[in-house]
Design a protein around this motif. Structure first.
Motif, mmCIF file in Angstrom:
data_model
loop_
_atom_site.group_PDB
_atom_site.id
_atom_site.type_symbol
_atom_site.label_atom_id
_atom_site.label_comp_id
_atom_site.label_asym_id
_atom_site.label_seq_id
_atom_site.Cartn_x
_atom_site.Cartn_y
_atom_site.Cartn_z
ATOM 1 N N UNK A 1 -8.517 -0.890 -9.219
ATOM 2 C CA UNK A 1 -7.712 0.056 -10.005
ATOM 3 C C UNK A 1 -6.247 0.005 -9.551
ATOM 4 N N UNK A 2 -6.029 -0.280 -8.270
ATOM 5 C CA UNK A 2 -4.644 -0.407 -7.774
ATOM 6 C C UNK A 2 -4.025 -1.734 -8.217
ATOM 7 N N UNK A 3 -4.863 -2.763 -8.307
ATOM 8 C CA UNK A 3 -4.350 -4.074 -8.732
ATOM 9 C C UNK A 3 -3.685 -3.973 -10.100
ATOM 10 N N UNK B 1 0.826 -1.217 0.000
ATOM 11 C CA UNK B 1 0.000 0.000 0.000
ATOM 12 C C UNK B 1 0.856 1.261 0.000
ATOM 13 N N UNK B 2 1.978 1.214 0.734
ATOM 14 C CA UNK B 2 2.875 2.382 0.755
ATOM 15 C C UNK B 2 3.384 2.669 -0.660
ATOM 16 N N UNK B 3 3.731 1.630 -1.390
ATOM 17 C CA UNK B 3 4.250 1.808 -2.760
ATOM 18 C C UNK B 3 3.161 2.309 -3.694
ATOM 19 N N UNK B 4 1.996 1.686 -3.620
ATOM 20 C CA UNK B 4 0.899 2.090 -4.501
ATOM 21 C C UNK B 4 0.531 3.554 -4.272
ATOM 22 N N UNK B 5 0.609 3.976 -3.029
ATOM 23 C CA UNK B 5 0.295 5.366 -2.687
ATOM 24 C C UNK B 5 1.239 6.362 -3.331
ATOM 25 N N UNK B 6 2.418 5.896 -3.727
ATOM 26 C CA UNK B 6 3.394 6.806 -4.338
ATOM 27 C C UNK B 6 3.636 6.475 -5.811
ATOM 28 N N UNK B 7 2.775 5.656 -6.373
ATOM 29 C CA UNK B 7 2.869 5.387 -7.813
ATOM 30 C C UNK B 7 3.981 4.429 -8.213
ATOM 31 N N UNK B 8 4.464 3.632 -7.276
ATOM 32 C CA UNK B 8 5.501 2.640 -7.607
ATOM 33 C C UNK B 8 4.835 1.279 -7.728
ATOM 34 N N UNK B 9 5.223 0.525 -8.732
ATOM 35 C CA UNK B 9 4.596 -0.786 -8.929
ATOM 36 C C UNK B 9 5.254 -1.838 -8.033
ATOM 37 N N UNK B 10 4.499 -2.405 -7.095
ATOM 38 C CA UNK B 10 5.079 -3.465 -6.274
ATOM 39 C C UNK B 10 5.183 -4.779 -7.059
ATOM 40 N N UNK B 11 6.300 -5.446 -6.892
ATOM 41 C CA UNK B 11 6.455 -6.814 -7.421
ATOM 42 C C UNK B 11 6.342 -7.706 -6.189
ATOM 43 N N UNK B 12 5.174 -8.281 -6.008
ATOM 44 C CA UNK B 12 4.849 -8.980 -4.760
ATOM 45 C C UNK B 12 5.270 -10.447 -4.861
ATOM 46 N N UNK B 13 6.195 -10.859 -3.990
ATOM 47 C CA UNK B 13 6.711 -12.228 -4.069
ATOM 48 C C UNK B 13 5.954 -13.174 -3.133
ATOM 49 N N UNK C 1 -12.666 -10.528 -9.936
ATOM 50 C CA UNK C 1 -13.415 -10.835 -11.152
ATOM 51 C C UNK C 1 -12.498 -11.154 -12.320
ATOM 52 N N UNK C 2 -13.119 -11.557 -13.426
ATOM 53 C CA UNK C 2 -12.366 -12.114 -14.554
ATOM 54 C C UNK C 2 -11.450 -11.109 -15.240
ATOM 55 N N UNK C 3 -11.960 -9.920 -15.470
ATOM 56 C CA UNK C 3 -11.195 -8.964 -16.265
ATOM 57 C C UNK C 3 -9.893 -8.512 -15.569
ATOM 58 N N UNK C 4 -9.950 -8.072 -14.315
ATOM 59 C CA UNK C 4 -8.703 -7.708 -13.641
ATOM 60 C C UNK C 4 -7.732 -8.886 -13.536
ATOM 61 N N UNK C 5 -8.276 -10.088 -13.334
ATOM 62 C CA UNK C 5 -7.405 -11.268 -13.198
ATOM 63 C C UNK C 5 -6.674 -11.548 -14.507
ATOM 64 N N UNK C 6 -7.374 -11.311 -15.603
ATOM 65 C CA UNK C 6 -6.785 -11.559 -16.916
ATOM 66 C C UNK C 6 -5.678 -10.545 -17.226
ATOM 67 N N UNK C 7 -5.759 -9.384 -16.575
ATOM 68 C CA UNK C 7 -4.824 -8.301 -16.900
ATOM 69 C C UNK C 7 -3.579 -8.264 -16.010
ATOM 70 N N UNK C 8 -3.563 -9.055 -14.937
ATOM 71 C CA UNK C 8 -2.432 -8.948 -14.004
ATOM 72 C C UNK C 8 -1.256 -9.814 -14.476
ATOM 73 N N UNK C 9 -0.070 -9.227 -14.453
ATOM 74 C CA UNK C 9 1.124 -9.981 -14.862
ATOM 75 C C UNK C 9 1.633 -10.812 -13.688
ATOM 76 N N UNK C 10 1.853 -12.086 -13.957
ATOM 77 C CA UNK C 10 2.374 -12.999 -12.936
ATOM 78 C C UNK C 10 3.716 -13.545 -13.444
ATOM 79 N N UNK C 11 4.759 -13.318 -12.649
ATOM 80 C CA UNK C 11 6.099 -13.743 -13.057
ATOM 81 C C UNK C 11 6.482 -15.027 -12.339
#
Ligand code: PGA
Length: 257
Positions: free
Chosen positions: A161-163, A118-130, A203-213
């Protein structure tokens, strides 16, 4: 990968390696080996002190810079910590959160990781969540249950929208730095499971759009097969990101249909 719906990301995690003075020669060698056509976003996550040098050197070949950790707090008396606004201010675009080494050596739990996201999202940085299971958990058949919990906890209170600004990295602990990669089938299975968890929440649409590494001993030899999996949208690469030629080979492996 599925480039129709989401971005492909190849992110290096330098951990506590390299020196700021080594960045320029690294980037020069990387540039020589990069393909003309870019089929992924490129990121290098360095220790915070090296970020200004990485940001400067990365401009030329469009490599974004990322941190490896962030404080959960905005500012104040937290000696040694680096805040999300400090990362944003110098131009970091990404930041790894909840890496298993931080969970293991620094006692980071899921609540703390959620606060950092949340701290990162609040400042416009994309978290890479492990996220990722231990060998014991895999052997006990607890992988998906555990990883699902980690994903849900990290994203608690994060809206759709943050996701869109979050990246998930599946890193089985037993594969990190061990040379023991998950098979493409094992990695795909969990990445698909993570997408299903996200579908259940958003839901389906956000799930389809999220990048998973995928991360864990990804290298020039196994990258192509891993990246060919439909739910693996890139890699988080430790050891092989320290060598410009190996890193560029992984980048090249994203050029597939
Ligand atoms: P590895 O590290 O590629 O050296 O296994 C991956 C990571 O820890 O992110």
């Amino acid at each position: 990968m599925n480039r129709k719906y989401r971005k492909t990301v190849i992110a290096g995690n330098w951990k506590m390696n390299m020196l700021a003075s080594e960045i320029k020669p690294f980037m020069e060698q990387l540039k020589e080996n990069l393909p003309k056509v870019r089929t992924c976003e490129m990121v290098l996550c360095t220790p915070a002190v090296m970020l200004p040098a990485m940001i400067k050197a990365g401009k030329d070949c469009k490599v974004a810079a990322g941190g490896q950790d962030v404080s959960r707090y905005e500012k104040g008396a937290y000696t040694g910590e680096v805040s999300a606004s400090q990362l944003a201010d110098i131009g970091a675009k990404y930041c790894i959160v909840g890496h298993s080494e931080r969970r293991q050596y620094h006692g980071e739990d899921d609540m703390l990781i959620n606060a950092k996201v949340k701290a990162l999202l609040g400042k416009g940085i994309m978290p890479i969540i492990c996220v990722g299971e231990s060998l014991e958990q895999r052997e006990m058949n607890l992988t998906m249950e555990y990883v699902a919990y980690q994903v849900k906890a990290a994203l608690s209170g994060v809206d759709a929208s943050q996701l869109r600004r979050c990246i998930i990295a599946y890193e089985p602990i037993w594969a990190i730095g061990t040379g023991k990669t998950a098979t493409a089938g094992q990695a795909q299975e969990v990445c698909q499971g993570i997408r299903a968890v996200i579908r259940g929440i958003y839901g389906a649409r956000p799930a389809r759009a999220v990048s998973i590494l995928y991360g864990g001993s990804m290298n020039a030899r196994n990258a192509y097969e891993l990246l060919a999996q439909p739910d693996i949208d890139g890699g988080l690469i430790g050891g092989a990101s320290l060598k410009p030629v190996d890193f560029s080979e992984i980048i090249k492996a994203t050029n597939q249909e």
